[in-house]
Design an enzyme around this catalytic site. Structure first.
Site, PDB file in Angstrom:
ATOM      1  N   PRO A   1       0.790  -1.235   0.000  1.00 29.81           N
ATOM      2  CA  PRO A   1       0.000   0.000   0.000  1.00 29.81           C
ATOM      3  C   PRO A   1       0.821   1.284   0.000  1.00 29.81           C
ATOM      4  O   PRO A   1       1.838   1.381   0.678  1.00 29.81           O
ATOM      5  CB  PRO A   1      -0.828  -0.092   1.287  1.00 29.81           C
ATOM      6  CG  PRO A   1      -0.230  -1.197   2.081  1.00 29.81           C
ATOM      7  CD  PRO A   1       0.477  -2.109   1.132  1.00 29.81           C
ATOM      8  N   ASN A   2       0.334   2.222  -0.782  1.00 27.80           N
ATOM      9  CA  ASN A   2       0.862   3.592  -0.894  1.00 27.80           C
ATOM     10  C   ASN A   2       2.155   3.697  -1.691  1.00 27.80           C
ATOM     11  O   ASN A   2       2.627   4.804  -1.967  1.00 27.80           O
ATOM     12  CB  ASN A   2       1.063   4.220   0.503  1.00 27.80           C
ATOM     13  CG  ASN A   2      -0.261   4.378   1.230  1.00 27.80           C
ATOM     14  OD1 ASN A   2      -1.167   5.025   0.722  1.00 27.80           O
ATOM     15  ND2 ASN A   2      -0.383   3.766   2.396  1.00 27.80           N
ATOM     16  N   ARG A   6       4.656  11.002  -2.619  1.00 28.71           N
ATOM     17  CA  ARG A   6       4.398  10.639  -1.217  1.00 28.71           C
ATOM     18  C   ARG A   6       5.616  10.965  -0.347  1.00 28.71           C
ATOM     19  O   ARG A   6       6.668  10.348  -0.486  1.00 28.71           O
ATOM     20  CB  ARG A   6       4.134   9.140  -1.140  1.00 28.71           C
ATOM     21  CG  ARG A   6       3.980   8.618   0.256  1.00 28.71           C
ATOM     22  CD  ARG A   6       4.053   7.095   0.296  1.00 28.71           C
ATOM     23  NE  ARG A   6       3.798   6.621   1.641  1.00 28.71           N
ATOM     24  CZ  ARG A   6       4.059   5.393   2.066  1.00 28.71           C
ATOM     25  NH1 ARG A   6       4.578   4.518   1.218  1.00 28.71           N
ATOM     26  NH2 ARG A   6       3.818   5.047   3.301  1.00 28.71           N
ATOM     27  N   TYR A  56      10.701   9.106   1.427  1.00 29.57           N
ATOM     28  CA  TYR A  56      10.749   8.007   0.460  1.00 29.57           C
ATOM     29  C   TYR A  56      11.480   8.353  -0.844  1.00 29.57           C
ATOM     30  O   TYR A  56      11.601   7.504  -1.720  1.00 29.57           O
ATOM     31  CB  TYR A  56       9.319   7.530   0.163  1.00 29.57           C
ATOM     32  CG  TYR A  56       8.639   6.980   1.397  1.00 29.57           C
ATOM     33  CD1 TYR A  56       9.109   5.820   2.000  1.00 29.57           C
ATOM     34  CD2 TYR A  56       7.553   7.627   1.980  1.00 29.57           C
ATOM     35  CE1 TYR A  56       8.513   5.309   3.150  1.00 29.57           C
ATOM     36  CE2 TYR A  56       6.940   7.125   3.123  1.00 29.57           C
ATOM     37  CZ  TYR A  56       7.426   5.971   3.705  1.00 29.57           C
ATOM     38  OH  TYR A  56       6.838   5.466   4.839  1.00 29.57           O
ATOM     39  N   ASN A 101       8.326  -5.248  -0.957  1.00 33.52           N
ATOM     40  CA  ASN A 101       8.154  -4.122  -0.041  1.00 33.52           C
ATOM     41  C   ASN A 101       6.698  -4.164   0.422  1.00 33.52           C
ATOM     42  O   ASN A 101       5.802  -3.723  -0.291  1.00 33.52           O
ATOM     43  CB  ASN A 101       8.470  -2.783  -0.705  1.00 33.52           C
ATOM     44  CG  ASN A 101       8.439  -1.650   0.319  1.00 33.52           C
ATOM     45  OD1 ASN A 101       7.897  -1.815   1.414  1.00 33.52           O
ATOM     46  ND2 ASN A 101       9.021  -0.511  -0.024  1.00 33.52           N
ATOM     47  N   ALA A 107       3.076  -0.740   4.835  1.00 36.27           N
ATOM     48  CA  ALA A 107       2.618  -0.834   6.228  1.00 36.27           C
ATOM     49  C   ALA A 107       2.181  -2.242   6.622  1.00 36.27           C
ATOM     50  O   ALA A 107       2.166  -2.573   7.810  1.00 36.27           O
ATOM     51  CB  ALA A 107       1.484   0.161   6.472  1.00 36.27           C
ATOM     52  N   HIS A 130       4.136  -4.359   9.251  1.00 34.99           N
ATOM     53  CA  HIS A 130       4.125  -4.218  10.699  1.00 34.99           C
ATOM     54  C   HIS A 130       2.997  -4.982  11.383  1.00 34.99           C
ATOM     55  O   HIS A 130       3.019  -5.130  12.592  1.00 34.99           O
ATOM     56  CB  HIS A 130       4.055  -2.722  11.057  1.00 34.99           C
ATOM     57  CG  HIS A 130       5.054  -1.912  10.286  1.00 34.99           C
ATOM     58  ND1 HIS A 130       6.414  -2.160  10.353  1.00 34.99           N
ATOM     59  CD2 HIS A 130       4.913  -0.883   9.395  1.00 34.99           C
ATOM     60  CE1 HIS A 130       7.052  -1.324   9.552  1.00 34.99           C
ATOM     61  NE2 HIS A 130       6.167  -0.540   8.946  1.00 34.99           N
ATOM     62  N   ASP A 137       2.167 -15.213   6.658  1.00 32.81           N
ATOM     63  CA  ASP A 137       1.902 -16.632   6.408  1.00 32.81           C
ATOM     64  C   ASP A 137       2.022 -16.974   4.925  1.00 32.81           C
ATOM     65  O   ASP A 137       2.445 -18.077   4.567  1.00 32.81           O
ATOM     66  CB  ASP A 137       0.503 -17.010   6.919  1.00 32.81           C
ATOM     67  CG  ASP A 137       0.453 -17.120   8.442  1.00 32.81           C
ATOM     68  OD1 ASP A 137       1.516 -17.041   9.089  1.00 32.81           O
ATOM     69  OD2 ASP A 137      -0.662 -17.275   8.982  1.00 32.81           O
ATOM     70  N   GLU A 156      12.928  -8.956   1.690  1.00 31.78           N
ATOM     71  CA  GLU A 156      12.096  -7.840   2.167  1.00 31.78           C
ATOM     72  C   GLU A 156      12.888  -6.549   1.964  1.00 31.78           C
ATOM     73  O   GLU A 156      14.076  -6.502   2.302  1.00 31.78           O
ATOM     74  CB  GLU A 156      11.798  -8.045   3.663  1.00 31.78           C
ATOM     75  CG  GLU A 156      11.013  -6.914   4.295  1.00 31.78           C
ATOM     76  CD  GLU A 156      10.865  -7.091   5.817  1.00 31.78           C
ATOM     77  OE1 GLU A 156      11.233  -8.166   6.352  1.00 31.78           O
ATOM     78  OE2 GLU A 156      10.402  -6.140   6.454  1.00 31.78           O
ATOM     79  N   HIS A 210      12.819  -2.079   2.159  1.00 28.04           N
ATOM     80  CA  HIS A 210      12.193  -0.818   2.559  1.00 28.04           C
ATOM     81  C   HIS A 210      13.040   0.327   2.038  1.00 28.04           C
ATOM     82  O   HIS A 210      14.276   0.268   2.102  1.00 28.04           O
ATOM     83  CB  HIS A 210      12.077  -0.722   4.083  1.00 28.04           C
ATOM     84  CG  HIS A 210      11.257  -1.818   4.660  1.00 28.04           C
ATOM     85  ND1 HIS A 210       9.878  -1.830   4.575  1.00 28.04           N
ATOM     86  CD2 HIS A 210      11.608  -2.971   5.281  1.00 28.04           C
ATOM     87  CE1 HIS A 210       9.427  -2.946   5.133  1.00 28.04           C
ATOM     88  NE2 HIS A 210      10.454  -3.654   5.554  1.00 28.04           N
ATOM     89  N   SER A 214      12.886   3.447   3.330  1.00 21.99           N
ATOM     90  CA  SER A 214      13.357   4.126   4.533  1.00 21.99           C
ATOM     91  C   SER A 214      13.960   3.084   5.479  1.00 21.99           C
ATOM     92  O   SER A 214      13.906   1.882   5.203  1.00 21.99           O
ATOM     93  CB  SER A 214      12.183   4.832   5.218  1.00 21.99           C
ATOM     94  OG  SER A 214      11.250   3.878   5.699  1.00 21.99           O
ATOM     95  N   ARG A 272      12.619   5.120  12.765  1.00 25.61           N
ATOM     96  CA  ARG A 272      11.367   5.887  12.682  1.00 25.61           C
ATOM     97  C   ARG A 272      10.447   5.550  13.866  1.00 25.61           C
ATOM     98  O   ARG A 272      10.922   5.109  14.897  1.00 25.61           O
ATOM     99  CB  ARG A 272      10.712   5.602  11.320  1.00 25.61           C
ATOM    100  CG  ARG A 272      11.623   5.996  10.139  1.00 25.61           C
ATOM    101  CD  ARG A 272      10.970   5.715   8.812  1.00 25.61           C
ATOM    102  NE  ARG A 272       9.761   6.512   8.664  1.00 25.61           N
ATOM    103  CZ  ARG A 272       8.808   6.251   7.756  1.00 25.61           C
ATOM    104  NH1 ARG A 272       8.951   5.230   6.934  1.00 25.61           N
ATOM    105  NH2 ARG A 272       7.733   7.016   7.678  1.00 25.61           N
ATOM    106  N   ARG A 298       6.943   0.983  13.594  1.00 26.21           N
ATOM    107  CA  ARG A 298       7.655   0.479  12.403  1.00 26.21           C
ATOM    108  C   ARG A 298       8.838  -0.417  12.777  1.00 26.21           C
ATOM    109  O   ARG A 298       9.507  -0.967  11.911  1.00 26.21           O
ATOM    110  CB  ARG A 298       8.155   1.646  11.546  1.00 26.21           C
ATOM    111  CG  ARG A 298       7.046   2.513  10.986  1.00 26.21           C
ATOM    112  CD  ARG A 298       7.584   3.570  10.040  1.00 26.21           C
ATOM    113  NE  ARG A 298       6.674   4.689   9.932  1.00 26.21           N
ATOM    114  CZ  ARG A 298       5.627   4.745   9.097  1.00 26.21           C
ATOM    115  NH1 ARG A 298       5.383   3.756   8.273  1.00 26.21           N
ATOM    116  NH2 ARG A 298       4.846   5.808   9.080  1.00 26.21           N
TER     117      ARG A 298
HETATM  118  C1  DQA Z   1       8.140   1.303   3.907  1.00 27.33           C
HETATM  119  C2  DQA Z   1       8.191   1.518   5.420  1.00 27.33           C
HETATM  120  C3  DQA Z   1       6.842   1.256   6.051  1.00 27.33           C
HETATM  121  O1  DQA Z   1       6.914   1.523   7.445  1.00 27.33           O
HETATM  122  C4  DQA Z   1       5.786   2.162   5.452  1.00 27.33           C
HETATM  123  O2  DQA Z   1       4.533   1.851   6.000  1.00 27.33           O
HETATM  124  C5  DQA Z   1       5.764   2.116   3.974  1.00 27.33           C
HETATM  125  C6  DQA Z   1       7.028   2.108   3.264  1.00 27.33           C
HETATM  126  C7  DQA Z   1       9.456   1.709   3.210  1.00 27.33           C
HETATM  127  O3  DQA Z   1       9.642   1.326   2.075  1.00 27.33           O
HETATM  128  O4  DQA Z   1      10.259   2.430   3.804  1.00 27.33           O
HETATM  129  O5  DQA Z   1       4.713   2.179   3.357  1.00 27.33           O
HETATM  130  O6  DQA Z   1       7.924  -0.081   3.654  1.00 27.33           O
END
Ligand code: DQA
Length: 152
Positions: free
Chosen positions: A13-14, A21, A26, A77, A80, A83, A90, A101, A103, A105, A110, A114
């Site tokens: 998401p996002n 954003r 980011y 990635n 959110a 978390h 699963d 995995e 990220h 950031s 943070r 997170r």
């Molecule tokens: C993220 C870090 C997450 O905490 C956040 O919710 C994101 C982006 C990152 O790429 O830094 O959506 O996964």
């Protein structure tokens, strides 16, 4: 000629809003830019990279099932979902190939919520804090011979 091995780069998401954003957190590369750079690096490394994004947990879980069924390596990635989504965790646990995995950031620098990743324990490894460079490091790790990847 055999087809290059496929790699899925899956974004939660996002992440489709990259570029606009919170660029201070980011970075300013757009999502389209991320797709382009990952695809280009994939070609360089001999992979057929497919980059996807979704705001939908169910869709992300279906993609992880697809990767498990096809033995496809994944760069994930989870946004959110990282978390709190035990369902995603699963699904990732069913992997049949390396799953890295990533990220943009550094979540550990943070907010406290997170600092927990429910996915990390079932991933091959985690790369965080290098902006879009986190994806490049993850893709490069997949190009390493399997014996150099103890977590895979
Ligand atoms: C993220 C870090 C997450 O905490 C956040 O919710 C994101 C982006 C990152 O790429 O830094 O959506 O996964």
């Amino acid at each position: 000629m055999t087809a290059p091995p496929r790699v899925l780069v899956l974004n939660g998401p996002n992440l489709g809003r990259l570029g606009s954003r919170e660029p201070d957190v980011y970075g300013s590369t757009s999502y389209a830019g991320l797709v382009e750079r990952c695809t280009a690096l994939g070609e360089e490394l001999g992979f057929d990279v497919e980059v996807r994004e979704t705001n939908d947990e169910a869709e992300m879980i279906r993609w992880l099932h697809e990767a498990a069924d096809g033995s496809l390596p994944v760069v994930l990635n989870p946004g959110a979902f990282t978390h709190y989504s035990y369902a995603l965790r699963d699904a990732a646990a069913q992997r049949t190939a390396p799953l890295v995995e990533v990220h943009l950031s550094n979540p550990y620098a943070r907010e406290e919520f997170r600092h927990t990743s429910v996915v990390a324990a079932v991933a091959s490894g985690t790369v965080a804090g290098f902006g879009i460079g986190s994806y490049f490091l993850a893709l490069r790790s997949l190009a390493e011979p399997a014996e150099k990847r103890p977590g895979s």
